[in-house]
Design a protein around this motif. Structure first.
Motif, PDB file in Angstrom:
ATOM      1  N   PRO A  54       2.095   1.847   4.844  1.00  0.00           N
ATOM      2  CA  PRO A  54       3.241   1.409   4.038  1.00  0.00           C
ATOM      3  C   PRO A  54       4.266   2.496   3.731  1.00  0.00           C
ATOM      4  N   PHE A  55       3.907   3.772   3.897  1.00  0.00           N
ATOM      5  CA  PHE A  55       4.759   4.879   3.452  1.00  0.00           C
ATOM      6  C   PHE A  55       5.619   5.470   4.568  1.00  0.00           C
ATOM      7  N   LEU A  56       5.585   4.883   5.763  1.00  0.00           N
ATOM      8  CA  LEU A  56       6.164   5.552   6.928  1.00  0.00           C
ATOM      9  C   LEU A  56       7.660   5.795   6.837  1.00  0.00           C
ATOM     10  N   TRP A  57       8.387   4.873   6.225  1.00  0.00           N
ATOM     11  CA  TRP A  57       9.854   4.985   6.252  1.00  0.00           C
ATOM     12  C   TRP A  57      10.366   5.352   4.861  1.00  0.00           C
ATOM     13  N   LYS A  58      11.305   6.265   4.804  1.00  0.00           N
ATOM     14  CA  LYS A  58      11.852   6.723   3.535  1.00  0.00           C
ATOM     15  C   LYS A  58      13.330   6.332   3.425  1.00  0.00           C
ATOM     16  N   ARG A  59      13.706   5.830   2.255  1.00  0.00           N
ATOM     17  CA  ARG A  59      15.114   5.552   1.976  1.00  0.00           C
ATOM     18  C   ARG A  59      15.373   5.894   0.518  1.00  0.00           C
ATOM     19  N   ARG A  60      16.315   6.775   0.285  1.00  0.00           N
ATOM     20  CA  ARG A  60      16.630   7.201  -1.082  1.00  0.00           C
ATOM     21  C   ARG A  60      17.004   5.988  -1.930  1.00  0.00           C
ATOM     22  N   GLY A  61      16.581   6.018  -3.187  1.00  0.00           N
ATOM     23  CA  GLY A  61      16.890   4.929  -4.104  1.00  0.00           C
ATOM     24  C   GLY A  61      15.899   3.793  -4.060  1.00  0.00           C
ATOM     25  N   THR A  62      14.818   3.945  -3.262  1.00  0.00           N
ATOM     26  CA  THR A  62      13.762   2.934  -3.203  1.00  0.00           C
ATOM     27  C   THR A  62      12.424   3.607  -3.500  1.00  0.00           C
ATOM     28  N   ALA A  63      11.377   2.782  -3.631  1.00  0.00           N
ATOM     29  CA  ALA A  63      10.033   3.321  -3.833  1.00  0.00           C
ATOM     30  C   ALA A  63       9.439   3.849  -2.538  1.00  0.00           C
ATOM     31  N   CYS A  64      10.132   3.633  -1.404  1.00  0.00           N
ATOM     32  CA  CYS A  64       9.682   4.121  -0.096  1.00  0.00           C
ATOM     33  C   CYS A  64       8.294   3.589   0.273  1.00  0.00           C
ATOM     34  N   ILE A  65       8.059   2.344  -0.066  1.00  0.00           N
ATOM     35  CA  ILE A  65       6.819   1.647   0.283  1.00  0.00           C
ATOM     36  C   ILE A  65       7.203   0.275   0.820  1.00  0.00           C
ATOM     37  N   ASN A  66       6.592  -0.114   1.934  1.00  0.00           N
ATOM     38  CA  ASN A  66       6.790  -1.465   2.484  1.00  0.00           C
ATOM     39  C   ASN A  66       8.244  -1.747   2.870  1.00  0.00           C
ATOM     40  N   MET A  99      -1.984  -2.756  -0.613  1.00  0.00           N
ATOM     41  CA  MET A  99      -0.809  -3.265  -1.292  1.00  0.00           C
ATOM     42  C   MET A  99      -1.110  -4.642  -1.879  1.00  0.00           C
ATOM     43  N   PRO A 100      -0.278  -5.123  -2.817  1.00  0.00           N
ATOM     44  CA  PRO A 100      -0.447  -6.491  -3.302  1.00  0.00           C
ATOM     45  C   PRO A 100      -0.482  -7.486  -2.149  1.00  0.00           C
ATOM     46  N   THR A 101      -1.320  -8.479  -2.285  1.00  0.00           N
ATOM     47  CA  THR A 101      -1.592  -9.413  -1.192  1.00  0.00           C
ATOM     48  C   THR A 101      -0.345 -10.041  -0.583  1.00  0.00           C
ATOM     49  N   PRO A 102       0.648 -10.495  -1.362  1.00  0.00           N
ATOM     50  CA  PRO A 102       1.821 -11.112  -0.720  1.00  0.00           C
ATOM     51  C   PRO A 102       2.591 -10.180   0.201  1.00  0.00           C
ATOM     52  N   ASP A 103       2.443  -8.858   0.000  1.00  0.00           N
ATOM     53  CA  ASP A 103       3.188  -7.899   0.810  1.00  0.00           C
ATOM     54  C   ASP A 103       2.556  -7.651   2.180  1.00  0.00           C
ATOM     55  N   LEU A 104       1.388  -8.225   2.435  1.00  0.00           N
ATOM     56  CA  LEU A 104       0.637  -7.865   3.631  1.00  0.00           C
ATOM     57  C   LEU A 104       1.071  -8.624   4.882  1.00  0.00           C
ATOM     58  N   ALA A 105       1.778  -9.750   4.718  1.00  0.00           N
ATOM     59  CA  ALA A 105       2.127 -10.563   5.889  1.00  0.00           C
ATOM     60  C   ALA A 105       2.903  -9.766   6.918  1.00  0.00           C
ATOM     61  N   TRP A 125      -6.505  -0.917  -8.545  1.00  0.00           N
ATOM     62  CA  TRP A 125      -6.214  -2.146  -9.289  1.00  0.00           C
ATOM     63  C   TRP A 125      -4.787  -2.633  -9.092  1.00  0.00           C
ATOM     64  N   SER A 126      -3.892  -1.766  -8.607  1.00  0.00           N
ATOM     65  CA  SER A 126      -2.502  -2.192  -8.438  1.00  0.00           C
ATOM     66  C   SER A 126      -2.355  -3.278  -7.377  1.00  0.00           C
ATOM     67  N   VAL A 127      -3.359  -3.435  -6.490  1.00  0.00           N
ATOM     68  CA  VAL A 127      -3.263  -4.497  -5.480  1.00  0.00           C
ATOM     69  C   VAL A 127      -3.298  -5.879  -6.126  1.00  0.00           C
ATOM     70  N   LEU A 128      -3.725  -5.957  -7.386  1.00  0.00           N
ATOM     71  CA  LEU A 128      -3.723  -7.233  -8.108  1.00  0.00           C
ATOM     72  C   LEU A 128      -2.412  -7.448  -8.853  1.00  0.00           C
TER      73      LEU A 128
END
Length: 594
Positions: free
Chosen positions: A249-261, A291-297, A362-365
């Motif tokens: 999930p961390f591969l791409w970086k963009r300033r101003g975002t959490a840089c995840i997904n 990651m949270p389940t909805p983000d996995l698709a 626990w953050s995956v929930l």
């Protein structure tokens, strides 16, 4: 597909066409030297695209050194793996790691060498061939997000090489760092706070999401993609059949975002899959996206690329929710995770598990987006797993960076369900039932259920030694004990807790192999009623399972779901299931159509 994915990432660069042509030449060269035995597997699997879902294997995960000492030693464990029914072996990082601290192998110093104390590349190829001969797929880690600070790319960058400086993210102003930090999460808030490390030789702050000695790669640079694609193909040609894509999930970086997904992550994964489809099409990709389940698709691909990114992904939400259900005797969070689970493209599947080398995160929930009562339930579950009055568990909690909540929980399955520490002692009925309940859920739900090394022997938390860092520094060491030879011997002669847990997993595996062929291709339907402790799940019209997450017997009012004739598959009992069943404490039953 490869061209479409890469042009969306790099197509605006004037040198893209020449770069892409060179990439194709490199892919063709890797395909040309692929060993004949692996080419034969490629053809066989291309002719049967559903081969994985048609006969999904049981997985097993272990560190080489703790499990068997060396790669050669792993070969001596093959009879045990076959006795357990394993068809998929994930060996955690075995490539040469950074000298000193190395995140237990995830700080890779060379993709071209095996860690010397574990063996060499010839040992890896010999092990892969031996596993294939026994019908076991070898899974290895491809650490995508970062390299160690003593990797040749990092060394060259530090020495001033312009090309390799472009392989990394460097911020030159402390104000930039502070601005980025406001948007970023912290992966290891206690042991490695922050996301940047000041490196004077680089003239600024290097992006280091995980540990200061792990330098994040800059995938906005096409040369980084080409270099990692070459690593992927080299290891695939050495016999690795499945790659666990670490920290995807961390591969791409963009300033101003959490840089995840970020959306570009999916494009990178689709491109890597296309590289394999061209040169080593029998090889699989597995997303390590906690990651949270909805983000996995997105990790399986979306739109026209659905089913053309990863073949597998960890269902970490199901794992974490099952521990919350066990601690709280309430399946509400489990039901939520099942409801949020996306439908998968054909040929893809979930990897389900009870424990692994990492935290129960626990953050995956989705605690930040969940209701206050759900956040309270997660906090209560974490406290319960940490032990104390009224708890059967013996685990360790990790606090969040802000100190306001719990980041994760650690501990081996045996210690968290209350199995005895003395291996010669028999487990009490309820502790063994809790162990069976969690594994029965994982075996029933997942396309590839995973047994974590030592769980089959009922092995508890690592007590610590001079060889391992203090558990106070990194609680994950609780679930990284050395494989217990005494327990293995007891299992083999049918004595004590190891014999109980090993035999239980063998029986569960046998029951799983008798599930209908279409079981794992059919979406799960939650048929649970009003009883908060009961989870009742159906897969089409052919398989049904009930799980009692309670210390009390529960009457299952199955209603519509039990209409028709069913026969129990687990536990293996003689009588057919009636319309109403009383589940024992922590009990479960699987049924199939009679």
């Amino acid at each position: 597909r490869l061209h479409a994915a890469l042009s969306s990432l790099y197509g605006d660069r004037p040198e893209f066409a020449d770069w892409y042509a060179r990439l194709l030449v490199a892919i063709a060269a890797a395909a040309a030297i692929r060993p004949a035995s692996l080419q034969a597997l490629d053809v066989q699997r291309e002719d049967d695209p559903q081969w994985l879902s048609r006969a999904p294997p049981l997985g097993y995960s272990a560190y080489v050194d703790r499990f068997a000492g060396t790669l050669r030693g792993v070969r001596t464990r093959i009879p045990m793996l076959r006795a357990l029914g394993v068809g998929y072996l994930h060996l955690l990082p075995f490539l040469r790691a950074r000298a000193g601290d190395n995140d237990d192998g995830f700080a890779v110093a060379s993709f071209e060498e095996v860690e010397p104390r574990l063996g060499d590349m010839q040992d890896l190829e010999d092990l892969a061939a031996a596993l294939r001969a026994d019908g076991i797929l070898l899974c290895g880690d491809l650490v995508l997000n970062h390299v160690a600070d003593d990797h040749p790319w990092a060394q060259a960058a530090r020495a001033g090489n312009t090309r390799y400086r472009g392989f990394f993210h460097v911020l030159h102003d402390v104000a930039e760092v502070q601005a980025c930090e406001r948007d970023l999460h912290q992966v290891f808030p206690q042991t490695a706070p922050g996301n940047f490390t000041h490196v004077p030789a680089m003239g600024g702050w290097v992006w280091t999401t995980f540990y200061p000695y792990q330098w994040d790669l800059n995938y906005a640079n096409p040369e980084v993609f080409a270099a990692m694609a070459a690593v992927l193909l080299d290891l695939a040609n050495r016999g690795i059949e499945i790659f666990r894509l670490d920290s995807a999930p961390f591969l791409w970086k963009r300033r101003g975002t959490a840089c995840i997904n970020l959306p570009e992550v999916e494009r990178v994964l689709v491109a890597l899959r296309a590289v394999l489809d061209l040169a080593a099409p029998g090889t699989l990709l597995k997303a390590e996206a906690i990651m949270p389940t909805p983000d996995l698709a997105r990790y399986f691909g979306s739109g026209d690329d659905a089913g053309h990114a990863c073949h597998l992904a960890y269902h970490s939400g199901l794992m974490a929710a099952s521990w919350a259900a066990l601690a709280r005797q309430d399946t509400a969070l489990l039901r939520t995770q099942l409801r949020l689970t996306p439908a998968l493209p054909s040929g893809c599947g979930w990897l389900s598990y009870v424990r692994c080398h990492d935290d129960i995160i626990w953050s995956v929930l989705e605690p930040e987006r969940s209701r206050p009562d759900e956040r309270a339930a997660i906090a209560a579950a974490a406290r319960f797993l940490s032990g104390g009055p009224g708890s059967f568990a013996h685990g360790l909690s990790v606090r969040r960076a802000d100190g306001e909540g719990v980041h994760g929980s650690n501990g081996m399955t045996a210690s968290l369900v209350g199995l005895p520490e003395d291996p010669r002692q028999l487990a009490d009925e309820q502790a063994l039932a809790r162990y069976a309940l969690l594994y029965a859920l994982a075996y029933w739900c997942g396309a590839v259920p995973l047994v974590y090394s030592g769980d089959e022997l009922g092995q508890g938390n690592d007590a610590g030694s001079g060889e391992t860092p203090p558990h106070a520094t990194d609680g994950r060491w609780l679930q990284r004990p050395r494989y217990d030879e005494t327990r293995l011997a007891l299992a083999q002669v049918g004595q004590g807790t190891p014999a109980q847990t090993f035999a239980l997993l063998q029986r569960l595996g046998a029951a799983r192999r008798r599930l209908p062929a279409s079981h794992h291709e059919t979406p799960i339907e939650d048929c649970s009623g009003l009883d908060a402790a009961i989870l009742l799940l159906a897969r089409g019209a052919h398989s049904l399972a009930a799980f009692n997450f309670s210390a009390q017997p529960q009457v299952l009012d199955s209603g519509r779901a039990m209409a028709g004739d069913w026969r129990p598959l687990w536990p293996d009992v003689a009588t057919a299931a009636p319309a109403e069943v009383t589940l024992p404490p922590w009990g479960c039953v699987w049924w199939v159509r009679a």
